[in-house]
Every structure is written in structure tokens, then in C-alpha cells.
Design a protein around this motif. Structure first.
Motif, PDB file in Angstrom:
ATOM      1  N   VAL A 230       0.862  -1.180   0.000  1.00 52.98           N
ATOM      2  CA  VAL A 230       0.000   0.000   0.000  1.00 52.98           C
ATOM      3  C   VAL A 230       0.902   1.234   0.000  1.00 52.98           C
ATOM      4  CG1 VAL A 230      -1.803   1.291   1.202  1.00 52.98           C
ATOM      5  CG2 VAL A 230      -1.782  -1.218   1.308  1.00 52.98           C
ATOM      6  N   PRO A 231       0.979   1.974  -1.102  1.00 49.41           N
ATOM      7  CA  PRO A 231       1.818   3.176  -1.140  1.00 49.41           C
ATOM      8  C   PRO A 231       1.384   4.197  -0.098  1.00 49.41           C
ATOM      9  CG  PRO A 231       1.099   2.532  -3.348  1.00 49.41           C
ATOM     10  CD  PRO A 231       0.297   1.716  -2.388  1.00 49.41           C
ATOM     11  N   ALA A 232       2.331   5.021   0.326  1.00 50.45           N
ATOM     12  CA  ALA A 232       2.049   6.000   1.380  1.00 50.45           C
ATOM     13  C   ALA A 232       0.961   6.985   0.985  1.00 50.45           C
ATOM     14  CB  ALA A 232       3.334   6.747   1.733  1.00 50.45           C
ATOM     15  N   TRP A 233       0.776   7.248  -0.320  1.00 48.99           N
ATOM     16  CA  TRP A 233      -0.183   8.265  -0.761  1.00 48.99           C
ATOM     17  C   TRP A 233      -1.627   7.760  -0.818  1.00 48.99           C
ATOM     18  CZ3 TRP A 233      -2.256   6.115  -5.057  1.00 48.99           C
ATOM     19  CH2 TRP A 233      -1.455   5.293  -5.852  1.00 48.99           C
ATOM     20  N   VAL A 234      -1.846   6.486  -0.570  1.00 45.40           N
ATOM     21  CA  VAL A 234      -3.203   5.929  -0.629  1.00 45.40           C
ATOM     22  C   VAL A 234      -4.035   6.468   0.533  1.00 45.40           C
ATOM     23  CG1 VAL A 234      -4.562   3.816  -0.409  1.00 45.40           C
ATOM     24  CG2 VAL A 234      -2.525   3.856  -1.850  1.00 45.40           C
ATOM     25  N   LYS A 235      -5.253   6.915   0.237  1.00 46.43           N
ATOM     26  CA  LYS A 235      -6.139   7.444   1.269  1.00 46.43           C
ATOM     27  C   LYS A 235      -6.886   6.353   2.014  1.00 46.43           C
ATOM     28  CE  LYS A 235      -5.168  11.743   0.224  1.00 46.43           C
ATOM     29  NZ  LYS A 235      -4.356  12.575   1.153  1.00 46.43           N
ATOM     30  N   ASP A 236      -7.405   5.383   1.251  1.00 44.99           N
ATOM     31  CA  ASP A 236      -8.216   4.330   1.844  1.00 44.99           C
ATOM     32  C   ASP A 236      -7.752   2.977   1.331  1.00 44.99           C
ATOM     33  OD1 ASP A 236     -10.126   2.730   2.985  1.00 44.99           O
ATOM     34  OD2 ASP A 236     -11.758   3.363   1.664  1.00 44.99           O
ATOM     35  N   PRO A 237      -6.960   2.226   2.117  1.00 45.21           N
ATOM     36  CA  PRO A 237      -6.463   0.929   1.662  1.00 45.21           C
ATOM     37  C   PRO A 237      -7.573  -0.057   1.313  1.00 45.21           C
ATOM     38  CG  PRO A 237      -5.262   1.659   3.598  1.00 45.21           C
ATOM     39  CD  PRO A 237      -6.431   2.590   3.437  1.00 45.21           C
ATOM     40  N   ALA A 238      -8.729   0.078   1.964  1.00 48.90           N
ATOM     41  CA  ALA A 238      -9.828  -0.854   1.704  1.00 48.90           C
ATOM     42  C   ALA A 238     -10.332  -0.770   0.269  1.00 48.90           C
ATOM     43  CB  ALA A 238     -10.975  -0.595   2.684  1.00 48.90           C
TER      44      ALA A 238
ATOM     45  N   PHE B 115      -8.280   0.164  -2.263  1.00 51.05           N
ATOM     46  CA  PHE B 115      -7.101   0.130  -3.130  1.00 51.05           C
ATOM     47  C   PHE B 115      -6.799  -1.310  -3.541  1.00 51.05           C
ATOM     48  CE2 PHE B 115      -2.454   0.309  -3.910  1.00 51.05           C
ATOM     49  CZ  PHE B 115      -2.430   1.334  -4.841  1.00 51.05           C
ATOM     50  N   THR B 116      -6.376  -1.501  -4.785  1.00 48.59           N
ATOM     51  CA  THR B 116      -6.048  -2.828  -5.289  1.00 48.59           C
ATOM     52  C   THR B 116      -4.906  -3.447  -4.486  1.00 48.59           C
ATOM     53  OG1 THR B 116      -6.687  -2.165  -7.524  1.00 48.59           O
ATOM     54  CG2 THR B 116      -5.314  -4.133  -7.316  1.00 48.59           C
ATOM     55  N   LEU B 117      -5.051  -4.737  -4.170  1.00 52.05           N
ATOM     56  CA  LEU B 117      -4.017  -5.438  -3.425  1.00 52.05           C
ATOM     57  C   LEU B 117      -2.832  -5.716  -4.342  1.00 52.05           C
ATOM     58  CD1 LEU B 117      -3.632  -6.629  -0.551  1.00 52.05           C
ATOM     59  CD2 LEU B 117      -4.315  -8.839  -1.506  1.00 52.05           C
ATOM     60  N   LEU B 118      -1.701  -5.083  -4.083  1.00 53.39           N
ATOM     61  CA  LEU B 118      -0.520  -5.187  -4.935  1.00 53.39           C
ATOM     62  C   LEU B 118       0.452  -6.203  -4.346  1.00 53.39           C
ATOM     63  CD1 LEU B 118       0.052  -1.364  -5.590  1.00 53.39           C
ATOM     64  CD2 LEU B 118      -1.157  -3.010  -7.049  1.00 53.39           C
ATOM     65  N   ILE B 119       0.257  -7.471  -4.693  1.00 53.25           N
ATOM     66  CA  ILE B 119       1.138  -8.502  -4.162  1.00 53.25           C
ATOM     67  C   ILE B 119       2.380  -8.674  -5.028  1.00 53.25           C
ATOM     68  CG2 ILE B 119      -0.781  -9.687  -3.050  1.00 53.25           C
ATOM     69  CD1 ILE B 119      -0.597 -11.821  -5.281  1.00 53.25           C
ATOM     70  N   ASN B 120       2.298  -8.285  -6.296  1.00 52.72           N
ATOM     71  CA  ASN B 120       3.420  -8.398  -7.227  1.00 52.72           C
ATOM     72  C   ASN B 120       3.661  -7.060  -7.920  1.00 52.72           C
ATOM     73  OD1 ASN B 120       2.380 -11.711  -8.337  1.00 52.72           O
ATOM     74  ND2 ASN B 120       3.746 -11.154  -6.668  1.00 52.72           N
ATOM     75  N   ALA B 121       4.916  -6.832  -8.297  1.00 57.08           N
ATOM     76  CA  ALA B 121       5.290  -5.661  -9.093  1.00 57.08           C
ATOM     77  C   ALA B 121       6.123  -6.140 -10.268  1.00 57.08           C
ATOM     78  CB  ALA B 121       6.084  -4.659  -8.254  1.00 57.08           C
ATOM     79  N   ARG B 122       5.818  -5.672 -11.457  1.00 58.46           N
ATOM     80  CA  ARG B 122       6.571  -6.076 -12.646  1.00 58.46           C
ATOM     81  C   ARG B 122       7.958  -5.426 -12.618  1.00 58.46           C
ATOM     82  NH1 ARG B 122       3.203  -8.201 -16.817  1.00 58.46           N
ATOM     83  NH2 ARG B 122       4.801  -7.643 -18.357  1.00 58.46           N
ATOM     84  N   ALA B 123       9.001  -6.241 -12.648  1.00 59.57           N
ATOM     85  CA  ALA B 123      10.363  -5.721 -12.588  1.00 59.57           C
ATOM     86  C   ALA B 123      10.662  -4.774 -13.742  1.00 59.57           C
ATOM     87  CB  ALA B 123      11.361  -6.877 -12.595  1.00 59.57           C
ATOM     88  N   GLU B 124      10.033  -5.012 -14.890  1.00 61.31           N
ATOM     89  CA  GLU B 124      10.312  -4.201 -16.076  1.00 61.31           C
ATOM     90  C   GLU B 124       9.818  -2.761 -15.942  1.00 61.31           C
ATOM     91  OE1 GLU B 124       9.205  -8.455 -17.435  1.00 61.31           O
ATOM     92  OE2 GLU B 124       8.594  -7.013 -15.910  1.00 61.31           O
ATOM     93  N   THR B 125       8.798  -2.525 -15.113  1.00 63.09           N
ATOM     94  CA  THR B 125       8.187  -1.191 -15.048  1.00 63.09           C
ATOM     95  C   THR B 125       8.090  -0.604 -13.645  1.00 63.09           C
ATOM     96  OG1 THR B 125       5.966  -2.183 -14.910  1.00 63.09           O
ATOM     97  CG2 THR B 125       6.808  -1.647 -17.118  1.00 63.09           C
ATOM     98  N   ALA B 126       8.527  -1.338 -12.627  1.00 65.31           N
ATOM     99  CA  ALA B 126       8.346  -0.882 -11.242  1.00 65.31           C
ATOM    100  C   ALA B 126       8.987   0.474 -10.976  1.00 65.31           C
ATOM    101  CB  ALA B 126       8.897  -1.920 -10.271  1.00 65.31           C
ATOM    102  N   ALA B 127      10.098   0.766 -11.633  1.00 66.34           N
ATOM    103  CA  ALA B 127      10.800   2.028 -11.388  1.00 66.34           C
ATOM    104  C   ALA B 127      10.022   3.240 -11.881  1.00 66.34           C
ATOM    105  CB  ALA B 127      12.177   2.001 -12.057  1.00 66.34           C
ATOM    106  N   GLU B 128       9.050   3.020 -12.787  1.00 62.48           N
ATOM    107  CA  GLU B 128       8.268   4.141 -13.327  1.00 62.48           C
ATOM    108  C   GLU B 128       6.840   4.200 -12.790  1.00 62.48           C
ATOM    109  OE1 GLU B 128       9.941   1.999 -15.721  1.00 62.48           O
ATOM    110  OE2 GLU B 128      11.667   3.328 -15.409  1.00 62.48           O
ATOM    111  N   LYS B 129       6.316   3.101 -12.306  1.00 57.73           N
ATOM    112  CA  LYS B 129       4.929   3.075 -11.859  1.00 57.73           C
ATOM    113  C   LYS B 129       4.752   3.856 -10.561  1.00 57.73           C
ATOM    114  CE  LYS B 129       3.119   0.434 -15.073  1.00 57.73           C
ATOM    115  NZ  LYS B 129       2.052   0.919 -15.979  1.00 57.73           N
ATOM    116  N   PRO B 130       3.718   4.706 -10.462  1.00 64.48           N
ATOM    117  CA  PRO B 130       3.508   5.498  -9.249  1.00 64.48           C
ATOM    118  C   PRO B 130       3.412   4.661  -7.978  1.00 64.48           C
ATOM    119  CG  PRO B 130       2.120   6.310 -11.024  1.00 64.48           C
ATOM    120  CD  PRO B 130       2.740   5.038 -11.531  1.00 64.48           C
ATOM    121  N   SER B 131       2.866   3.471  -8.084  1.00 60.24           N
ATOM    122  CA  SER B 131       2.679   2.644  -6.886  1.00 60.24           C
ATOM    123  C   SER B 131       3.991   2.080  -6.356  1.00 60.24           C
ATOM    124  CB  SER B 131       1.722   1.485  -7.191  1.00 60.24           C
ATOM    125  OG  SER B 131       0.421   1.958  -7.470  1.00 60.24           O
ATOM    126  N   PHE B 132       5.026   1.986  -7.201  1.00 53.74           N
ATOM    127  CA  PHE B 132       6.247   1.295  -6.807  1.00 53.74           C
ATOM    128  C   PHE B 132       7.527   2.122  -6.897  1.00 53.74           C
ATOM    129  CE2 PHE B 132       3.502  -2.076  -8.815  1.00 53.74           C
ATOM    130  CZ  PHE B 132       3.115  -2.677  -7.617  1.00 53.74           C
TER     131      PHE B 132
END
Length: 247
Positions: A58-66, A68-85
Motif C-alpha cells: 500500500v503506497p504512502a499516498w493511498v487514502k483508503d487501503p480498503a 485500493f487494489t491489493l498489490l502482491i506483485n510488481a513487474r520488474a520491467e516497469t516498477a521504477a516508473e509506476k507510481p505505486s512502486f
């Protein structure tokens, strides 16, 4: 992707490989699922530390975790650019110890689970990210996700994605977020050789989160279960006081 894994190694053996200063004692876990606590290794002030986080970042900027999509995986190819990661890629990289993981092969008749481990029986070091989320009352909870990449030839027979594995020689650079920038860290996320992993079909008992025993990893004849028409349920483990406990 990776939606279930296991950590059954002796706590002393885990500590010996990853070199964290704490001496935690934890029981074997055979069926770790999203929203449950997972063990992580991180580096702070030049030392490695053991920490539990909830699986599902759950990224720090999320207002309501309930909501928010459950992010169990992050794609290594794009994680450095995605706002969530991208913040976690810069400042909160970690390693997730694992003895093995489960993956399901889709067929026209349903899904067959497989238990997947290193061929030499060694402990896995999965590349991970973590983040701290704070509620309005000042309460904090650490959450995490596993990095995944395109499957190698062996894993592609089961699923098109697989976890990212870190060899011991890369641990220092991956964890050193103060001195190793993202552009260098992502170079560490490489496919493993095709003979690194071995996979065996296992019982569909692993489909139920409540089952957490060694028999889940015993090889069986393939036993595909056709999908049932039912209401989708969330994995157990999200309720309670918010305390993280490996038991």
C-alpha cells in the motif's frame, strides 16, 4: 506472478544466509498467502535487519487501503516508473526469504498447482519492495510486494511470469538504497538459468489458505479442478488487530 509461497527453513539457516542482526524464531509456513505477514530483509544504517510486513503493498499516498487494489506483485520491467512502486524502488528495496513457491498451470479443464523449488534445495532470495502506510490516527503498517519477470523456459510451461531471484553476490547492492540508484539496481533483476528450478504437481489442498502443512508439497498425480461458479473470496489473514505474527 507469485500468489503463494513457503518458508520452512530453520530460522538459524535463514539468518546465516541473509546476515541480519536480529535473532527471530519462527515456525515453518507452508502456504503463505496475500494479506498475511511475510519475512523481509532490509538494510538500515549499514546493517541488515529482519522485519515482518503485510503481503500486499500500500503506497504512502493511498487514502483508503480498503478501496485500493491489493498489490502482491510488481513487474520488474516497469516498477521504477509506476507510481505505486517507484518510491519503494528508490528507497525501500528488500529481500524476501522463501523455501519455494506455488504456481498454477491453466488448462482447458481448470488449474493444476505446482510446488516449485531450487533444484539444489537451497533457500530462495526473492526481490521485494516495501512501503509504510500511515492512517489518520498516526498508526503505521509496513506492507510489501514481490517483483516478477517473464518466465524462463522451464517456468513458461506453467506460467508466463515468475518471481525475481537474487543470488547472494547481489544482496548488498540491492539493499543499499542509499548508494545504489535505481538504474543500477534494476540491472540486478535477471532471469535464472533454465535448470535452476524444479516443479512437481501437488494437491489442490493448497488452494485453501487454511491448509498449512508439509503434505501440501508432496508430489501427486496431476489433479485439475474445474473452476467453480461462486463468489470470489478474499484471502484470510487481513483481519484482527493489525499485529504481524508468523504464527
Amino acid at each position: 506472478m507469485c500468489g503463494r509461497f513457503s518458508l520452512t527453513a530453520n530460522p538459524e539457516d535463514v539468518r546465516a544466509l541473509f546476515g541480519y542482526i536480529e535473532q527471530p524464531n519462527f515456525p515453518p509456513r507452508y502456504n503463505i498467502a496475500p494479506t498475511q505477514p511475510i519475512a523481509t530483509v532490509r538494510q538500515e544504517h549499514g546493517q541488515r535487519h529482519f522485519a515482518l510486513v503485510r503481503w500486499g503493498l500500500v503506497p504512502a499516498w493511498v487514502k483508503d487501503p480498503a478501496s485500493f487494489t491489493l498489490l502482491i506483485n510488481a513487474r520488474a520491467e516497469t516498477a521504477a516508473e509506476k507510481p505505486s512502486f517507484r518510491v519503494s524502488m528508490r528507497h525501500h528495496r528488500c529481500i524476501v526469504p522463501a523455501s519455494g513457491f506455488y504456481e498454477w498451470r491453466r488448462t482447458p479443464d481448470g488449474k493444476q498447482p505446482f510446488w516449485i523449488t531450487p533444484a539444489d534445495g537451497s533457500l530462495m532470495a526473492l526481490a521485494g519492495l516495501w512501503a509504510t502506510w500511515s492512517d489518520a490516527d498516526g498508526g503505521d503498517i509496513d506492507t510489501g510486494a514481490l517483483l516478477t519477470m517473464e518466465s524462463n523456459r522451464m517456468m513458461s510451461e506453467i506460467h508466463h511470469r515468475m518471481p525475481v531471484f537474487l543470488p547472494p553476490g547481489t544482496f548488498d547492492d540491492w539493499l543499499d538504497v542509499g548508494n545504489v540508484p535505481v538504474r543500477e539496481a534494476v540491472k540486478l533483476l535477471k532471469p535464472v538459468p533454465d535448470d535452476y528450478l524444479t516443479a512437481v504437481p501437488v494437491s489442490t489442498r493448497v488452494n485453501k489458505v487454511a491448509n498449512d502443512d508439509a503434505d501440501l508439497q508432496a508430489a501427486v498425480e496431476e489433479q485439475i479442478v474445474k473452476p467453480a461458479v461462486s463468489k470470489k473470496q478474499k484471502p484470510s489473514g487481513a483481519g484482527g488487530s493489525g499485529q504481524l505474527d508468523l504464527f
